[in-house]
Motif scaffolding. Structure first.
Motif, PDB file in Angstrom:
ATOM      1  N   HIS A 187      20.793  24.870   9.267  1.00 51.89           N
ATOM      2  CA  HIS A 187      20.556  23.003   9.220  1.00 51.89           C
ATOM      3  C   HIS A 187      19.741  21.857   9.968  1.00 51.89           C
ATOM      4  N   SER A 188      19.489  20.997   9.729  1.00 46.93           N
ATOM      5  CA  SER A 188      18.176  20.423  10.605  1.00 46.93           C
ATOM      6  C   SER A 188      18.464  20.074  11.307  1.00 46.93           C
ATOM      7  N   VAL A 208      28.932  21.794  -0.860  1.00 50.22           N
ATOM      8  CA  VAL A 208      28.299  23.359  -0.912  1.00 50.22           C
ATOM      9  C   VAL A 208      27.612  24.322  -0.118  1.00 50.22           C
ATOM     10  N   GLY A 218      19.405  22.721  -5.073  1.00 53.16           N
ATOM     11  CA  GLY A 218      18.702  21.323  -5.358  1.00 53.16           C
ATOM     12  C   GLY A 218      18.232  21.019  -6.521  1.00 53.16           C
ATOM     13  N   ILE A 276      19.947  22.233   0.380  1.00 53.49           N
ATOM     14  CA  ILE A 276      19.403  20.510   1.485  1.00 53.49           C
ATOM     15  C   ILE A 276      19.002  19.059   1.466  1.00 53.49           C
TER      16      ILE A 276
HETATM   17  P1  NAP Z   1      22.996  17.222   1.615  1.00 55.26           P
HETATM   18  O1  NAP Z   1      24.783  16.841   1.872  1.00 55.26           O
HETATM   19  O2  NAP Z   1      22.375  15.522   1.495  1.00 55.26           O
HETATM   20  O3  NAP Z   1      23.402  18.491   2.865  1.00 55.26           O
HETATM   21  C1  NAP Z   1      21.832  18.769   3.155  1.00 55.26           C
HETATM   22  C2  NAP Z   1      22.111  19.978   4.036  1.00 55.26           C
HETATM   23  O4  NAP Z   1      20.627  19.888   4.597  1.00 55.26           O
HETATM   24  C3  NAP Z   1      22.145  19.348   5.496  1.00 55.26           C
HETATM   25  O5  NAP Z   1      23.383  20.207   6.084  1.00 55.26           O
HETATM   26  C4  NAP Z   1      21.367  19.130   6.576  1.00 55.26           C
HETATM   27  O6  NAP Z   1      22.181  19.545   7.653  1.00 55.26           O
HETATM   28  C5  NAP Z   1      20.444  20.386   6.031  1.00 55.26           C
HETATM   29  N1  NAP Z   1      19.048  20.090   6.201  1.00 55.26           N
HETATM   30  C6  NAP Z   1      18.512  18.942   5.807  1.00 55.26           C
HETATM   31  N2  NAP Z   1      17.108  19.069   6.336  1.00 55.26           N
HETATM   32  C7  NAP Z   1      17.219  19.943   7.016  1.00 55.26           C
HETATM   33  C8  NAP Z   1      15.614  20.730   7.240  1.00 55.26           C
HETATM   34  N3  NAP Z   1      14.519  20.103   7.270  1.00 55.26           N
HETATM   35  N4  NAP Z   1      16.065  22.030   7.791  1.00 55.26           N
HETATM   36  C9  NAP Z   1      16.833  22.896   7.501  1.00 55.26           C
HETATM   37  N5  NAP Z   1      18.462  21.765   7.424  1.00 55.26           N
HETATM   38  C10 NAP Z   1      18.402  20.559   7.108  1.00 55.26           C
HETATM   39  O7  NAP Z   1      23.010  17.864   0.603  1.00 55.26           O
HETATM   40  P2  NAP Z   1      24.063  18.665  -0.342  1.00 55.26           P
HETATM   41  O8  NAP Z   1      25.261  17.502  -1.195  1.00 55.26           O
HETATM   42  O9  NAP Z   1      24.602  20.096   0.051  1.00 55.26           O
HETATM   43  O10 NAP Z   1      23.098  19.086  -1.559  1.00 55.26           O
HETATM   44  C11 NAP Z   1      22.194  19.615  -1.753  1.00 55.26           C
HETATM   45  C12 NAP Z   1      21.430  20.218  -2.981  1.00 55.26           C
HETATM   46  O11 NAP Z   1      21.850  20.486  -4.092  1.00 55.26           O
HETATM   47  C13 NAP Z   1      20.542  18.337  -3.649  1.00 55.26           C
HETATM   48  O12 NAP Z   1      19.488  18.641  -3.971  1.00 55.26           O
HETATM   49  C14 NAP Z   1      21.849  18.508  -4.745  1.00 55.26           C
HETATM   50  O13 NAP Z   1      21.446  16.946  -5.811  1.00 55.26           O
HETATM   51  C15 NAP Z   1      22.043  19.082  -5.136  1.00 55.26           C
HETATM   52  N6  NAP Z   1      23.127  19.776  -5.644  1.00 55.26           N
HETATM   53  C16 NAP Z   1      23.303  20.394  -6.714  1.00 55.26           C
HETATM   54  C17 NAP Z   1      24.351  20.588  -7.357  1.00 55.26           C
HETATM   55  C18 NAP Z   1      24.222  21.280  -8.738  1.00 55.26           C
HETATM   56  O14 NAP Z   1      25.692  21.300  -9.349  1.00 55.26           O
HETATM   57  N7  NAP Z   1      23.076  21.778  -8.947  1.00 55.26           N
HETATM   58  C19 NAP Z   1      25.695  20.418  -6.631  1.00 55.26           C
HETATM   59  C20 NAP Z   1      26.134  19.947  -5.471  1.00 55.26           C
HETATM   60  C21 NAP Z   1      24.361  19.313  -5.259  1.00 55.26           C
HETATM   61  P3  NAP Z   1      22.634  18.504   8.418  1.00 55.26           P
HETATM   62  O15 NAP Z   1      24.326  18.494   8.492  1.00 55.26           O
HETATM   63  O16 NAP Z   1      22.012  18.785   9.573  1.00 55.26           O
HETATM   64  O17 NAP Z   1      22.025  16.839   8.289  1.00 55.26           O
END
Ligand code: NAP
Length: 282
Positions: free
Chosen positions: A188-189, A169, A229, A208
């Protein structure tokens, strides 16, 4: 009050457009086929696979379902992918994630021919996106771009903040916003002073994976807020990474969860399948 961006309606519109394109292809004798591989029977994956099949049926794409047992070996799976790579009558190959623990997801995704990688996860397609070449683009971020375009939200020259840098994403999202000539910041985090940065955004894209993380104090008044999300809260209701009720009065436009980005992912997968015909020609 913000405009609610209706992902359900926009995805339905895209599917109808694709249905017409597929019918036109069929008249030229071209049939489009998507092969969907599921290993094991994770219930959430079965729902996603079922929805993909339904979307294929609606649009007129032939879908081949490979429902393999949990204990499928690495070799069996790679052999199946190799066979599908070689079949001229298969345009797209999708392996539903997550895979059982004994299978290496990266190895499996690398085995899919980049020309059939309709999920857009293969490094060749990721590379093509980053240098502006033709190729498949990851469906969820591509869906966000369609939502913005079809809602008439200008991207060129706008400050866009992408919250999250995942490979499926955040990273492709930032590349796509650059392609649309936005000025892009990725957080990011480890980002410091997050709120100060997100408050600069004309377009704030949140991915995130933390329920209701983005509250009104992260958002510039009038900003377009896109919530990628998906979670279930304590009441078993779907919610996003954005605290919708608080942010809606501040934002200029916002996607709800459900009914925002979610429905776009399958619509864009279908679009990738239809576009595969052109990519495979060139
Ligand atoms: P992910 O792989 O867990 O990545 C999360 C990202 O957010 C990472 O880059 C992380 O940073 C960052 N992050 C986490 N906590 C943070 C904070 N407190 N402050 C700032 N940044 C933070 O998640 P993803 O796969 O991208 O998915 C994100 C969300 O979208 C999830 O809820 C997922 O279920 C949803 N999603 C939905 C669809 C859809 O079809 N609608 C498709 C895909 C995903 P780091 O890199 O530093 O760890």
């Amino acid at each position: 009050m913000a405009i609610r961006i209706d992902g359900k309606a926009i995805s339905a519109q895209i599917k109808d457009e694709l249905k017409e394109k597929v019918a036109a292809y069929r008249q030229q004798g071209v049939e489009i086929t998507l092969a969907v591989i599921q290993v094991g029977n994770d219930p959430a994956s079965s729902v996603y696979v079922g929805n993909k099949k339904k979307a294929c049926e609606y649009i007129g794409i032939r879908s081949l379902a490979y429902e393999l047992p949990e204990e499928t070996s690495r070799k069996e799976l790679l052999d199946l992918i190799a066979e599908l790579n070689g079949r001229a009558d298969v345009n797209g190959i999708l392996v539903q994630l997550p895979l059982p623990k004994h299978l290496n997801e990266e190895e499996v995704l690398l085995a899919i021919s980049p020309l059939k990688d309709v999920d857009g996860f293969h490094p060749v397609n990721v590379g093509n996106l980053s240098i502006g070449r033709k190729g498949f683009v990851s469906c969820t971020p591509a869906g966000v771009i369609e939502l913005l375009k079809r809602t008439g939200i200008e991207m060129e020259g706008k400050e866009c903040v992408v919250l999250g840098r995942s490979n499926i994403v955040g990273k492709p999202m930032s590349m796509l916003m650059l392609r649309e000539n936005a000025t892009v910041t990725v957080c990011h985090s480890r980002t410091k002073n997050l709120k100060e940065i997100t408050k600069r955004a004309d377009i704030l894209i949140v991915a995130i994976g933390k329920p209701c993380f983005v509250t009104a104090d992260y958002v510039k008044p009038g900003a377009a807020v896109i919530d990628v999300g998906i979670h279930r809260n304590e009441d078993n209701k779907l919610c996003g990474d954005v605290a919708f009720a608080q942010v809606e009065p501040v934002a200029g436009a916002i996607t709800p969860v459900p009914g925002g980005v979610g429905p776009m992912t399958i619509a864009m997968l279908m679009k990738n399948c239809v576009e595969s015909v052109n990519l495979q020609k060139s």
